[in-house]
Design a protein around this motif. Structure first.
Motif, short mmCIF file in Angstrom:
data_model
loop_
_atom_site.label_atom_id
_atom_site.label_comp_id
_atom_site.label_asym_id
_atom_site.label_seq_id
_atom_site.Cartn_x
_atom_site.Cartn_y
_atom_site.Cartn_z
N ASP A 19 21.28 4.39 -4.93
CA ASP A 19 21.21 5.68 -5.62
C ASP A 19 20.24 5.68 -6.79
OD1 ASP A 19 23.05 6.69 -3.86
OD2 ASP A 19 24.78 6.42 -5.20
N GLU A 20 19.83 4.51 -7.25
CA GLU A 20 18.99 4.43 -8.44
C GLU A 20 17.60 3.86 -8.18
OE1 GLU A 20 21.13 2.20 -11.33
OE2 GLU A 20 22.61 3.79 -11.68
N ARG A 21 17.40 3.25 -6.99
CA ARG A 21 16.14 2.55 -6.73
C ARG A 21 15.50 2.99 -5.42
NH1 ARG A 21 16.94 -3.23 -5.90
NH2 ARG A 21 18.79 -2.50 -4.80
N LEU A 22 14.17 2.98 -5.43
CA LEU A 22 13.37 3.26 -4.24
C LEU A 22 12.47 2.06 -3.96
CD1 LEU A 22 12.20 6.91 -5.05
CD2 LEU A 22 13.95 6.25 -3.37
N LEU A 23 12.06 1.92 -2.70
CA LEU A 23 11.06 0.93 -2.31
C LEU A 23 9.82 1.68 -1.86
CD1 LEU A 23 10.59 -2.16 -1.84
CD2 LEU A 23 11.11 -1.71 0.57
N LEU A 24 8.71 1.40 -2.52
CA LEU A 24 7.43 2.05 -2.23
C LEU A 24 6.53 1.02 -1.55
CD1 LEU A 24 6.35 4.91 -2.96
CD2 LEU A 24 5.30 3.89 -4.98
N VAL A 25 6.13 1.29 -0.31
CA VAL A 25 5.32 0.34 0.46
C VAL A 25 3.94 0.94 0.69
CG1 VAL A 25 5.15 -1.02 2.56
CG2 VAL A 25 7.41 -0.51 1.60
N ALA A 26 2.91 0.26 0.17
CA ALA A 26 1.53 0.75 0.30
C ALA A 26 0.90 0.17 1.56
CB ALA A 26 0.72 0.36 -0.93
N SER A 27 0.51 1.05 2.47
CA SER A 27 -0.13 0.63 3.72
C SER A 27 -1.62 0.39 3.47
CB SER A 27 0.05 1.71 4.78
OG SER A 27 -0.80 2.82 4.50
N ASP A 28 -2.33 0.01 4.53
CA ASP A 28 -3.79 -0.15 4.46
C ASP A 28 -4.52 1.10 4.95
OD1 ASP A 28 -3.54 -2.70 3.42
OD2 ASP A 28 -3.63 -3.68 5.38
N ARG A 29 -3.77 2.20 5.11
CA ARG A 29 -4.41 3.44 5.55
C ARG A 29 -5.36 3.96 4.47
NH1 ARG A 29 1.16 4.48 7.12
NH2 ARG A 29 1.46 5.88 5.35
N ILE A 30 -6.36 4.72 4.91
CA ILE A 30 -7.27 5.35 3.96
C ILE A 30 -7.47 6.80 4.38
CG2 ILE A 30 -9.41 4.68 5.20
CD1 ILE A 30 -10.60 4.18 2.32
N SER A 31 -7.54 7.68 3.39
CA SER A 31 -7.75 9.10 3.67
C SER A 31 -8.99 9.59 2.93
CB SER A 31 -6.53 9.93 3.25
OG SER A 31 -6.41 9.95 1.84
N VAL A 32 -9.69 10.50 3.55
CA VAL A 32 -10.79 11.21 2.89
C VAL A 32 -10.68 12.68 3.26
CG1 VAL A 32 -12.41 9.27 2.73
CG2 VAL A 32 -12.38 10.67 4.79
N PHE A 33 -10.99 13.53 2.29
CA PHE A 33 -10.89 14.98 2.47
C PHE A 33 -9.51 15.36 3.02
CE2 PHE A 33 -15.34 13.65 3.40
CZ PHE A 33 -15.88 14.06 2.18
N ASP A 34 -8.48 14.65 2.51
CA ASP A 34 -7.08 14.91 2.85
C ASP A 34 -6.75 14.62 4.31
OD1 ASP A 34 -6.14 15.78 0.25
OD2 ASP A 34 -7.38 17.56 0.57
N VAL A 35 -7.57 13.82 4.98
CA VAL A 35 -7.31 13.42 6.37
C VAL A 35 -7.18 11.90 6.42
CG1 VAL A 35 -8.19 13.35 8.73
CG2 VAL A 35 -8.56 15.39 7.31
N VAL A 36 -6.07 11.42 6.96
CA VAL A 36 -5.89 9.97 7.14
C VAL A 36 -6.74 9.53 8.33
CG1 VAL A 36 -4.26 8.13 7.63
CG2 VAL A 36 -3.56 10.04 6.18
N LEU A 37 -7.58 8.53 8.11
CA LEU A 37 -8.47 8.06 9.17
C LEU A 37 -7.75 7.07 10.08
CD1 LEU A 37 -11.76 7.56 7.11
CD2 LEU A 37 -10.88 9.62 8.22
N PRO A 38 -8.21 6.94 11.32
CA PRO A 38 -7.54 6.05 12.26
C PRO A 38 -7.79 4.57 11.99
CG PRO A 38 -9.43 7.11 13.31
CD PRO A 38 -9.27 7.76 11.98
N THR A 39 -8.79 4.25 11.17
CA THR A 39 -9.14 2.87 10.87
C THR A 39 -8.55 2.46 9.53
OG1 THR A 39 -11.25 3.31 11.97
CG2 THR A 39 -11.04 1.21 10.80
N GLU A 40 -7.92 1.30 9.47
CA GLU A 40 -7.36 0.81 8.22
C GLU A 40 -8.34 -0.13 7.51
OE1 GLU A 40 -3.51 -0.89 8.99
OE2 GLU A 40 -2.57 1.12 9.06
#
Length: 285
Positions: A19-40
């Motif tokens: 109830d007090e904690r979250l886990l934030l996991v950063a992927s290797d995805r990259i986005s440009v112009f608000d579009v996530v690209l298929p290549t990491e």
């Protein structure tokens, strides 16, 4: 309680720990112009997590932050739950990107009038606070001070402006000593259970900031950068209409982008990336 997946962002996955904690996991995805690209981009998530941890540890005197721990994979952070505020806090020390476009068209940025005759990438006499909306889809939209205050209240807006500019000044001074210009940056801030302001999400990463090599800085044009501008420039060279699906990235663009992210990490932290990968908490010391 077991980890429960609660949300997906362009780059991050969010899990509830309790109830007090979250886990934030950063992927290797990259986005440009608000579009996530298929290549990491390999190791990108670790760079974002490590740099954020480095800055969280060094800006606590400016404002508390949500970080509780960085896990051993180097891309996962345990964080306090916050009630996030509905604006993106953007600080600009230089005239670039959408700020430059707004200045060209209107002579101002987010309702802040700027002197005539400025060039692209010029340093501003003082950093300016130029908040935006938080768009669930599409682009964030610029807000004037009055519009932003209408969303969070006058007192809270004044606090956000003061804290955001203080954060920017602190990081920009450190980065200057490492040969990097922080042209602009954005933050997400929220409130804890006592209603106190807390910095969340990420801080001074290549995804949330423009990093320029100081020894190549020359106003009057776009600058070389350590951020994802390298990918944006490649995407701009295509006939892509900037809507999904995004283009695949060739190997040389992937390698060049990874190299820029790692160089930004190592120059700003003074820590070899391999040392961070072996012991992520090194950035907190």
């Amino acid at each position: 309680m077991p980890e429960v997946h609660v949300a997906s962002g362009k780059i991050r996955e969010l899990y509830a720990l309790d109830d007090e904690r979250l886990l934030l996991v950063a992927s290797d995805r990259i986005s440009v112009f608000d579009v996530v690209l298929p290549t990491e981009i390999p190791d990108k998530g670790r760079v974002l997590t490590g740099l954020s941890g480095f800055w969280f540890a060094r800006t606590r005197e400016v404002v508390p932050n949500h970080l509780l721990a960085i896990r051993g994979d180097g891309r996962s952070t345990e964080c306090k739950r916050l009630t996030m505020l509905p604006i993106e806090c953007v600080v600009r020390g230089y005239l670039s990107g959408s700020g430059w476009k707004s200045y060209q068209e209107h002579g101002e940025v987010c309702g802040i009038a700027l002197p005539a005759g400025l060039r692209e990438s010029d340093r501003l006499s003082e950093p300016i606070f130029t908040p935006t909306t938080k768009a669930l889809a599409g682009h964030d939209e610029p807000l004037t001070a009055e519009q932003a205050a209408g969303l969070v209240g006058d007192a809270r807006f004044a606090e956000l402006e003061k804290v955001s500019i203080a954060l920017y000044r602190t990081a920009a001074e450190h980065a200057a000593g490492k040969g990097i210009v922080i042209a602009d940056t954005k933050f997400e801030l929220g409130l804890d259970d006592e209603g106190e302001l807390v910095l969340g999400d990420e801080a001074f990463t290549p995804d949330s900031s423009r990093f320029w090599p100081a020894d190549e800085y020359e106003p009057g044009a776009p600058q070389p950068s350590f951020d994802k501008q390298f990918v944006r420039d490649y995407a701009e060279s295509l006939s892509w209409d900037k809507t999904p699906p995004g283009p695949e990235l060739p190997d040389d663009v992937v390698a060049g982008t990874r190299a820029r992210y790692l160089e930004a990490f190592e120059r700003l932290t003074g820590i070899p990336f391999d040392a961070y990968a072996a012991d992520p908490e090194v950035v907190l010391r």
